[in-house]
Scaffold this motif. Structure first.
Motif, PDB file in Angstrom:
ATOM      1  N   LYS A 183      66.105  31.769  15.076  1.00 28.99           N
ATOM      2  CA  LYS A 183      67.114  32.562  15.774  1.00 28.99           C
ATOM      3  C   LYS A 183      66.826  32.523  17.262  1.00 28.99           C
ATOM      4  N   GLY A 184      67.783  32.032  18.039  1.00 29.18           N
ATOM      5  CA  GLY A 184      67.558  31.962  19.477  1.00 29.18           C
ATOM      6  C   GLY A 184      66.557  30.885  19.820  1.00 29.18           C
ATOM      7  N   ASP A 185      65.608  31.232  20.702  1.00 34.34           N
ATOM      8  CA  ASP A 185      64.647  30.234  21.168  1.00 34.34           C
ATOM      9  C   ASP A 185      63.295  30.385  20.487  1.00 34.34           C
ATOM     10  N   ALA A 186      63.257  31.057  19.332  1.00 27.83           N
ATOM     11  CA  ALA A 186      61.986  31.261  18.635  1.00 27.83           C
ATOM     12  C   ALA A 186      62.231  31.268  17.135  1.00 27.83           C
ATOM     13  N   ALA A 187      61.158  31.091  16.374  1.00 27.95           N
ATOM     14  CA  ALA A 187      61.215  31.196  14.920  1.00 27.95           C
ATOM     15  C   ALA A 187      60.461  32.448  14.493  1.00 27.95           C
ATOM     16  N   MET A 188      61.045  33.191  13.575  1.00 33.64           N
ATOM     17  CA  MET A 188      60.410  34.372  12.999  1.00 33.64           C
ATOM     18  C   MET A 188      59.946  34.013  11.591  1.00 33.64           C
ATOM     19  N   ILE A 189      58.651  34.162  11.322  1.00 36.44           N
ATOM     20  CA  ILE A 189      58.097  33.773  10.025  1.00 36.44           C
ATOM     21  C   ILE A 189      57.404  34.976   9.400  1.00 36.44           C
ATOM     22  N   ARG A 190      57.688  35.183   8.112  1.00 38.12           N
ATOM     23  CA  ARG A 190      57.099  36.268   7.337  1.00 38.12           C
ATOM     24  C   ARG A 190      56.349  35.658   6.156  1.00 38.12           C
ATOM     25  N   LEU A 191      55.069  35.982   6.016  1.00 41.16           N
ATOM     26  CA  LEU A 191      54.229  35.459   4.939  1.00 41.16           C
ATOM     27  C   LEU A 191      53.754  36.604   4.066  1.00 41.16           C
ATOM     28  N   ASN A 192      54.180  36.563   2.788  1.00 43.36           N
ATOM     29  CA  ASN A 192      53.746  37.584   1.820  1.00 43.36           C
ATOM     30  C   ASN A 192      53.921  38.996   2.366  1.00 43.36           C
ATOM     31  N   GLY A 193      55.053  39.223   3.001  1.00 42.06           N
ATOM     32  CA  GLY A 193      55.354  40.553   3.486  1.00 42.06           C
ATOM     33  C   GLY A 193      54.805  40.887   4.853  1.00 42.06           C
ATOM     34  N   GLN A 194      54.071  39.970   5.468  1.00 47.14           N
ATOM     35  CA  GLN A 194      53.494  40.228   6.789  1.00 47.14           C
ATOM     36  C   GLN A 194      54.206  39.372   7.829  1.00 47.14           C
ATOM     37  N   ASP A 195      54.728  40.028   8.873  1.00 46.22           N
ATOM     38  CA  ASP A 195      55.391  39.315   9.958  1.00 46.22           C
ATOM     39  C   ASP A 195      54.362  38.719  10.900  1.00 46.22           C
ATOM     40  N   LEU A 196      54.459  37.400  11.127  1.00 45.30           N
ATOM     41  CA  LEU A 196      53.587  36.750  12.091  1.00 45.30           C
ATOM     42  C   LEU A 196      54.090  37.033  13.502  1.00 45.30           C
ATOM     43  N   PRO A 197      53.202  36.944  14.499  1.00 44.25           N
ATOM     44  CA  PRO A 197      53.692  37.034  15.885  1.00 44.25           C
ATOM     45  C   PRO A 197      54.756  35.980  16.132  1.00 44.25           C
ATOM     46  N   GLU A 198      55.568  36.202  17.158  1.00 44.18           N
ATOM     47  CA  GLU A 198      56.658  35.279  17.452  1.00 44.18           C
ATOM     48  C   GLU A 198      56.141  33.840  17.533  1.00 44.18           C
ATOM     49  N   CYS A 199      56.862  32.947  16.886  1.00 44.48           N
ATOM     50  CA  CYS A 199      56.431  31.558  16.762  1.00 44.48           C
ATOM     51  C   CYS A 199      57.123  30.692  17.815  1.00 44.48           C
ATOM     52  N   ARG A 200      56.324  29.929  18.545  1.00 43.62           N
ATOM     53  CA  ARG A 200      56.830  29.018  19.553  1.00 43.62           C
ATOM     54  C   ARG A 200      56.542  27.586  19.141  1.00 43.62           C
ATOM     55  N   GLU A 201      57.514  26.720  19.362  1.00 46.45           N
ATOM     56  CA  GLU A 201      57.344  25.316  19.000  1.00 46.45           C
ATOM     57  C   GLU A 201      56.258  24.681  19.845  1.00 46.45           C
ATOM     58  N   ILE A 202      55.348  23.950  19.193  1.00 42.57           N
ATOM     59  CA  ILE A 202      54.320  23.204  19.908  1.00 42.57           C
ATOM     60  C   ILE A 202      54.974  21.986  20.545  1.00 42.57           C
ATOM     61  N   PRO A 203      54.817  21.802  21.854  1.00 40.30           N
ATOM     62  CA  PRO A 203      55.502  20.683  22.499  1.00 40.30           C
ATOM     63  C   PRO A 203      55.033  19.339  21.957  1.00 40.30           C
ATOM     64  N   PRO A 204      55.894  18.322  22.027  1.00 42.50           N
ATOM     65  CA  PRO A 204      55.469  16.986  21.602  1.00 42.50           C
ATOM     66  C   PRO A 204      54.373  16.462  22.510  1.00 42.50           C
ATOM     67  N   PRO A 205      53.609  15.449  22.045  1.00 45.62           N
ATOM     68  CA  PRO A 205      52.464  14.964  22.831  1.00 45.62           C
ATOM     69  C   PRO A 205      52.809  14.568  24.257  1.00 45.62           C
ATOM     70  N   ALA A 206      54.000  14.016  24.479  1.00 39.69           N
ATOM     71  CA  ALA A 206      54.361  13.561  25.825  1.00 39.69           C
ATOM     72  C   ALA A 206      54.582  14.713  26.791  1.00 39.69           C
ATOM     73  N   GLU A 207      54.672  15.963  26.282  1.00 38.97           N
ATOM     74  CA  GLU A 207      54.931  17.116  27.147  1.00 38.97           C
ATOM     75  C   GLU A 207      53.774  18.110  27.177  1.00 38.97           C
ATOM     76  N   ARG A 208      52.718  17.859  26.416  1.00 42.19           N
ATOM     77  CA  ARG A 208      51.633  18.832  26.349  1.00 42.19           C
ATOM     78  C   ARG A 208      50.815  18.846  27.637  1.00 42.19           C
ATOM     79  N   PRO A 209      50.287  20.014  27.991  1.00 44.26           N
ATOM     80  CA  PRO A 209      49.505  20.108  29.236  1.00 44.26           C
ATOM     81  C   PRO A 209      48.269  19.223  29.187  1.00 44.26           C
TER      82      PRO A 209
END
Length: 413
Positions: A183-209
């Motif tokens: 939803k929007g610019d982030a992914a919300m993931i829930r595992l076994n009833g526990q909400d994980l912190p907001e999930c951000r896409e890991i950039p592809p290798p060509a864009e990583r710091p």
């Protein structure tokens, strides 16, 4: 907005791939593709083999039509010498992926490499996954046709799409209260009833710091998504230019930045900071406005994380059942392992000056006295660590306050 990846079968060759190789500039990476069925491929099958290097650079690629050949099926790639990489092979039928093998590594060097037979497995959605970081938790979400799979905490969880007021929402088929919501610019993931912190896409290798730096006259190059920052002469000279694509050349990757009259060269060769002694995974050289500045590149943590380290020495003591002694440096400053008796877990801090371990927690299993004494020595040694080094043979040395005395030594099998 984060989008789960569409299936892309064409393998694009990055500009770093040499168009022709003179003697000594390239080397052969060979092997054979096979799968359990060991039957002839249908006439409309195609095999694609790709060697992937650092910074998103494709080092080599070959694609062949099946033409009713039997398996195993041989392949040969020409890649730049002096660079490490991983091989990925895919067989598609009627344009759809059917079998795949990934992550088959080869080391840097000049000698030809024979990878032997590579066993392909049926394609799953995770072969085309997007990786996310949710706080300290890494997860992957893969899509293949109507199939969706979530990989988290060592489990692969089949998902199905459900109605959502906005975005795309998926719920686990068999695991209760587990879902993925894009939803929007982030992914919300829930595992076994526990909400994980907001999930951000890991950039592809060509864009990583990536960062390279050196002393005297104090320079650094910082590569970020779309931007390259160059500083020299202790900040007196500064440039901001578009981040260039990496070019693979024999023995190195190069980043050309003509706007700043600069070129950064990165070699996959261990480097030590000439002031602190801190080890870095790469050797760096910056050609800047007629000068050549030398230093180190990459993140020292990359030398620690990855495969598990097997402890081979603990001070001068004779080890008892050394195969049970291990350390595994995890992402986000966490370390786990075995003291030979109990499992241990704790934190580590890596700074420009050295390495320190925090308090270690352990299970409470009772073992024979010699093993308990060895465990105490290992935990005491970890408390005293002030620095680390990795020698040319790949041995990890955890060092004391003098940055010379090895308290613990370890290798990777």
């Amino acid at each position: 907005m984060i989008r789960f990846p569409a299936l892309a079968l064409g393998l694009v060759v990055a500009s770093g791939v040499p168009s022709s190789g003179q003697a000594g500039e390239t080397r052969a990476v060979t092997g054979a593709l096979t799968y359990t069925q060991k039957i002839a491929l249908p006439p409309d099958a195609r095999a694609i083999v790709q060697a992937q290097g650092r910074f998103g650079v494709t080092l080599g690629e070959v694609g062949t039509e099946a033409d009713r050949h039997q398996m195993p099926r041989g392949f040969a790639l020409d890649v730049p010498s002096g660079l490490s990489g991983t091989v990925r092979a895919l067989i598609e039928v009627n344009g759809a992926p059917r079998w795949i093998v990934e992550g088959v590594g080869f080391d840097a060097g000049a000698a030809p490499v024979d990878l032997g037979e590579l066993d392909l497995a049926p394609v799953t959605p995770l072969a085309f996954a997007t990786d996310f970081l949710c706080g300290d938790t890494a997860v992957s979400v893969g899509m293949l046709g109507d199939e969706v799979m979530l990989r988290a905490e060592g489990r692969d969880i089949a998902m199905t799409q459900v109605r959502a007021a906005s975005g795309a929402r998926y719920e686990a088929m068999d695991t209760p209260d587990t879902s993925v919501w894009n939803k929007g610019d982030a992914a919300m993931i829930r595992l076994n009833g526990q909400d994980l912190p907001e999930c951000r896409e890991i950039p592809p290798p060509a864009e990583r710091p990536y960062r390279a730096r050196g002393n005297e006259p104090g320079w650094q190059v910082s590569l970020a998504a779309g931007i390259a920052m160059i500083e020299a002469d202790y900040g007196v000279l500064s440039h901001e230019v578009p981040r260039p694509d990496a070019q693979a050349v024999p023995g190195a990757y190069e980043f050309a930045m003509p706007e700043a009259r600069a070129r950064l060269r990165i070699e996959e060769r261990l480097c030590h900071d000439d002031m602190t002694g801190m080890p870095y995974p790469d050797t760096a050289q910056l050609a800047l406005d007629g000068r050549v500045l030398r230093g180190c590149g990459g993140d020292p943590a990359d030398l620690l994380t990855g495969a598990t380290w097997q402890v081979t020495a603990l001070g001068g003591a004779t080890l008892i059942e050394p195969e049970r002694l291990s350390l595994n440096f995890l992402d986000a400053g966490r370390v786990a392992g075995s003291s030979g008796c109990n499992r241990i877990i704790g934190g580590f801090t890596l700074t420009g000056e050295g390495l320190q371990f925090g308090p270690m927690a352990s299970t409470m299993m009772a073992c024979p006295d010699p093993l308990m004494e060895q465990e105490r020595r290992m935990l005491d040694a970890l408390e005293q660590v002030a620095a680390f080094d990795v020698d040319e043979g790949g041995t990890l040395r955890l060092l004391g306050d003098d940055h010379r005395t090895a308290l613990i030594e370890a290798t990777r099998p």
